[in-house]
Write an enzyme that holds these catalytic residues in place. Sequence first.
Site, PDB file in Angstrom:
ATOM      1  N   GLN A 105       0.847  -1.201   0.000  1.00  0.00           N
ATOM      2  CA  GLN A 105       0.000   0.000   0.000  1.00  0.00           C
ATOM      3  C   GLN A 105       0.879   1.246   0.000  1.00  0.00           C
ATOM      4  O   GLN A 105       1.709   1.432   0.893  1.00  0.00           O
ATOM      5  CB  GLN A 105      -0.954   0.032   1.200  1.00  0.00           C
ATOM      6  CG  GLN A 105      -2.009   1.121   0.993  1.00  0.00           C
ATOM      7  CD  GLN A 105      -2.939   1.331   2.169  1.00  0.00           C
ATOM      8  OE1 GLN A 105      -2.480   1.482   3.296  1.00  0.00           O
ATOM      9  NE2 GLN A 105      -4.242   1.379   1.927  1.00  0.00           N
ATOM     10  N   TYR A 177      -6.042  10.946   3.782  1.00  0.00           N
ATOM     11  CA  TYR A 177      -4.634  11.250   3.459  1.00  0.00           C
ATOM     12  C   TYR A 177      -4.520  12.030   2.145  1.00  0.00           C
ATOM     13  O   TYR A 177      -5.534  12.410   1.561  1.00  0.00           O
ATOM     14  CB  TYR A 177      -3.812   9.965   3.510  1.00  0.00           C
ATOM     15  CG  TYR A 177      -3.876   9.365   4.896  1.00  0.00           C
ATOM     16  CD1 TYR A 177      -3.434  10.101   6.001  1.00  0.00           C
ATOM     17  CD2 TYR A 177      -4.450   8.118   5.127  1.00  0.00           C
ATOM     18  CE1 TYR A 177      -3.544   9.592   7.291  1.00  0.00           C
ATOM     19  CE2 TYR A 177      -4.564   7.603   6.425  1.00  0.00           C
ATOM     20  CZ  TYR A 177      -4.106   8.353   7.499  1.00  0.00           C
ATOM     21  OH  TYR A 177      -4.220   7.865   8.768  1.00  0.00           O
ATOM     22  N   ARG A 229      -7.747   2.522  -3.242  1.00  0.00           N
ATOM     23  CA  ARG A 229      -8.627   2.552  -2.078  1.00  0.00           C
ATOM     24  C   ARG A 229      -9.169   3.963  -1.856  1.00  0.00           C
ATOM     25  O   ARG A 229      -8.427   4.943  -1.964  1.00  0.00           O
ATOM     26  CB  ARG A 229      -7.841   2.115  -0.826  1.00  0.00           C
ATOM     27  CG  ARG A 229      -8.740   1.852   0.367  1.00  0.00           C
ATOM     28  CD  ARG A 229      -7.999   1.214   1.531  1.00  0.00           C
ATOM     29  NE  ARG A 229      -8.868   0.256   2.190  1.00  0.00           N
ATOM     30  CZ  ARG A 229      -8.952   0.073   3.498  1.00  0.00           C
ATOM     31  NH1 ARG A 229      -8.180   0.772   4.324  1.00  0.00           N
ATOM     32  NH2 ARG A 229      -9.783  -0.802   4.014  1.00  0.00           N
ATOM     33  N   GLY A 321      -9.836  -6.734   8.582  1.00  0.00           N
ATOM     34  CA  GLY A 321      -8.785  -6.005   9.264  1.00  0.00           C
ATOM     35  C   GLY A 321      -8.655  -6.517  10.687  1.00  0.00           C
ATOM     36  O   GLY A 321      -7.966  -7.502  10.960  1.00  0.00           O
ATOM     37  N   ARG A 322      -9.392  -5.871  11.598  1.00  0.00           N
ATOM     38  CA  ARG A 322      -9.262  -6.196  13.026  1.00  0.00           C
ATOM     39  C   ARG A 322      -9.485  -7.669  13.334  1.00  0.00           C
ATOM     40  O   ARG A 322      -8.822  -8.230  14.218  1.00  0.00           O
ATOM     41  CB  ARG A 322     -10.237  -5.307  13.820  1.00  0.00           C
ATOM     42  CG  ARG A 322      -9.810  -3.833  13.815  1.00  0.00           C
ATOM     43  CD  ARG A 322     -10.906  -2.921  14.313  1.00  0.00           C
ATOM     44  NE  ARG A 322     -12.042  -2.906  13.395  1.00  0.00           N
ATOM     45  CZ  ARG A 322     -13.159  -2.230  13.598  1.00  0.00           C
ATOM     46  NH1 ARG A 322     -13.281  -1.506  14.699  1.00  0.00           N
ATOM     47  NH2 ARG A 322     -14.140  -2.254  12.711  1.00  0.00           N
TER      48      ARG A 322
HETATM   49  C1  LIG Z   1      -4.498  -1.089  13.555  1.00  0.00           C
HETATM   50  C2  LIG Z   1      -5.098  -0.575  12.281  1.00  0.00           C
HETATM   51  C3  LIG Z   1      -4.286   0.043  11.341  1.00  0.00           C
HETATM   52  C4  LIG Z   1      -4.811   0.472  10.112  1.00  0.00           C
HETATM   53  N1  LIG Z   1      -3.968   0.988   9.163  1.00  0.00           N
HETATM   54  C5  LIG Z   1      -4.426   1.234   7.902  1.00  0.00           C
HETATM   55  C6  LIG Z   1      -3.530   1.552   6.841  1.00  0.00           C
HETATM   56  O1  LIG Z   1      -2.303   1.588   6.980  1.00  0.00           O
HETATM   57  N2  LIG Z   1      -4.073   1.798   5.626  1.00  0.00           N
HETATM   58  C7  LIG Z   1      -5.429   1.752   5.394  1.00  0.00           C
HETATM   59  O2  LIG Z   1      -5.870   1.982   4.260  1.00  0.00           O
HETATM   60  N3  LIG Z   1      -6.291   1.426   6.377  1.00  0.00           N
HETATM   61  C8  LIG Z   1      -5.824   1.136   7.610  1.00  0.00           C
HETATM   62  N4  LIG Z   1      -6.702   0.714   8.594  1.00  0.00           N
HETATM   63  C9  LIG Z   1      -8.139   0.530   8.264  1.00  0.00           C
HETATM   64  C10 LIG Z   1      -8.433  -0.928   7.909  1.00  0.00           C
HETATM   65  O3  LIG Z   1      -7.796  -1.295   6.691  1.00  0.00           O
HETATM   66  C11 LIG Z   1      -9.934  -1.214   7.746  1.00  0.00           C
HETATM   67  O4  LIG Z   1     -10.451  -0.427   6.701  1.00  0.00           O
HETATM   68  C12 LIG Z   1     -10.749  -0.894   9.003  1.00  0.00           C
HETATM   69  O5  LIG Z   1     -10.102  -1.370  10.178  1.00  0.00           O
HETATM   70  C13 LIG Z   1     -12.152  -1.538   8.937  1.00  0.00           C
HETATM   71  O6  LIG Z   1     -12.043  -2.930   8.717  1.00  0.00           O
HETATM   72  P1  LIG Z   1     -12.209  -3.989   9.936  1.00  0.00           P
HETATM   73  O7  LIG Z   1     -13.522  -3.702  10.580  1.00  0.00           O
HETATM   74  O8  LIG Z   1     -12.157  -5.341   9.268  1.00  0.00           O
HETATM   75  O9  LIG Z   1     -11.070  -3.767  10.877  1.00  0.00           O
HETATM   76  C14 LIG Z   1      -6.195   0.313   9.840  1.00  0.00           C
HETATM   77  C15 LIG Z   1      -7.019  -0.285  10.805  1.00  0.00           C
HETATM   78  C16 LIG Z   1      -6.488  -0.744  12.001  1.00  0.00           C
HETATM   79  C17 LIG Z   1      -7.394  -1.433  12.981  1.00  0.00           C
END
Ligand SMILES: Cc1cc2nc3c(=O)[nH]c(=O)nc-3n(C[C@H](O)[C@H](O)[C@H](O)COP(=O)(O)O)c2cc1C
Length: 374
Positions: A105, A177, A229, A321-322
Amino acid sequence: MINQKYAPLLEPFEFQNGISLKNRVVMAPMTNYSSNEDGTVSDAEVAYYVRRSKGVSMVITACTYVTPNGQGFPGEFAGHTDEMIPSLRRLATAIKSEGAKAILQIFHAGRQVPKDIAPNGDVVSASDVPSEGEGKPVPRALTETEVESIIRDFGETTRRAIEAGYDGVEIHGANTYLIQQFFSPHSNRRTDRFGGSLEKRMTFPLAVVDEVQRVVKEHAKEPFIIGYRFSPEEPETPGITMADTMVLIDRLANKNLDYLHVSLMDFWSTPKRGVEDSRSRIEIIQDAVGDRVAVIGVGSIYSAEDARKALTSGIPLIGLGRELLIDPEWVQKIEQGREDEIVTELDINKQEELEMPTPLWQRILKNPGWVPGV
Ligand SMILES: Cc1cc2nc3c(=O)[nH]c(=O)nc-3n(C[C@H](O)[C@H](O)[C@H](O)COP(=O)(O)O)c2cc1C
């Protein structure tokens, strides 16, 4: 044996460029704050990714900055110089050795760069408008020459990703961003060719796509995935509305990208303004792009049932993600018909077992409500 109800999650998928994925589940990009001081990927990060690259078909890495004034987080690994290629390669190799495709990314944080990590405190953006909220720095508006240089920097980091062995890059146009800052009427008040009308606010995002595609054409010897994205809406006024986003995604869908990744915290969320449509954002977006480009949806998918339902929206790929922080064996459990054993709350006694790097672990513990169970 797999429960047939969940079999659609494990069907293979083929991108338009011919690259195929072994199933429909991808790891969403997550920053982990754990790189070495010199910007190289750390042992802890590699272990964290290895642990999560066996089941999913594709891992989108944490964001990496394309230029020093784009670093958004402490402990973010670097992608802005050729010296970083061995470090980038180490991560790509680790992910691919477990069987997943590796997607880097690429990003610039713009006005979200913390003042203490901005080189000489110089925080830059489309215009000199700070983010809303207390104590946010007033950024300096980039000159036209600087904007052009950042577009080339996205291309340069793409070239490094190719040399480092990644299967693709994801252009990070989401989550407030720099790329989003150019698209947003809140942060972009320019009057040159990069701002003014909706059309002109798309100039920077689309130029980044063109440059990344140009570099891929020139340097990649094999098919290479390019994803984009975006966040569909902003809460601010002025701010990006669903109507703005529908125009952007129509343009993106005509660009021969491999996927569009809709950044949402709740997969089924509905539009706030800009369209008269009671469907979820993800269904509206999928309907609009049709089969021109694959869509990845994400947001609070935890159980096998959540994931199964998400695919009924019509999108081909889902991001976790989480949930992959909480249960790295999520996909394997579905493969083995053990979906009942999927864990959906973080066990705060299992940092080591879950191979969670300490800086990421500490951030999660300090922010209750971010990850379920904490
Ligand atoms: C610890 C953490 C770090 C994240 N870092 C990024 C990132 O570097 N780039 C990005 O596009 N989204 C980032 N996100 C957003 C996740 O990609 C995702 O869109 C968001 O957590 C919702 O998905 P989930 O409910 O499955 O966690 C981050 C989320 C978390 C929890």
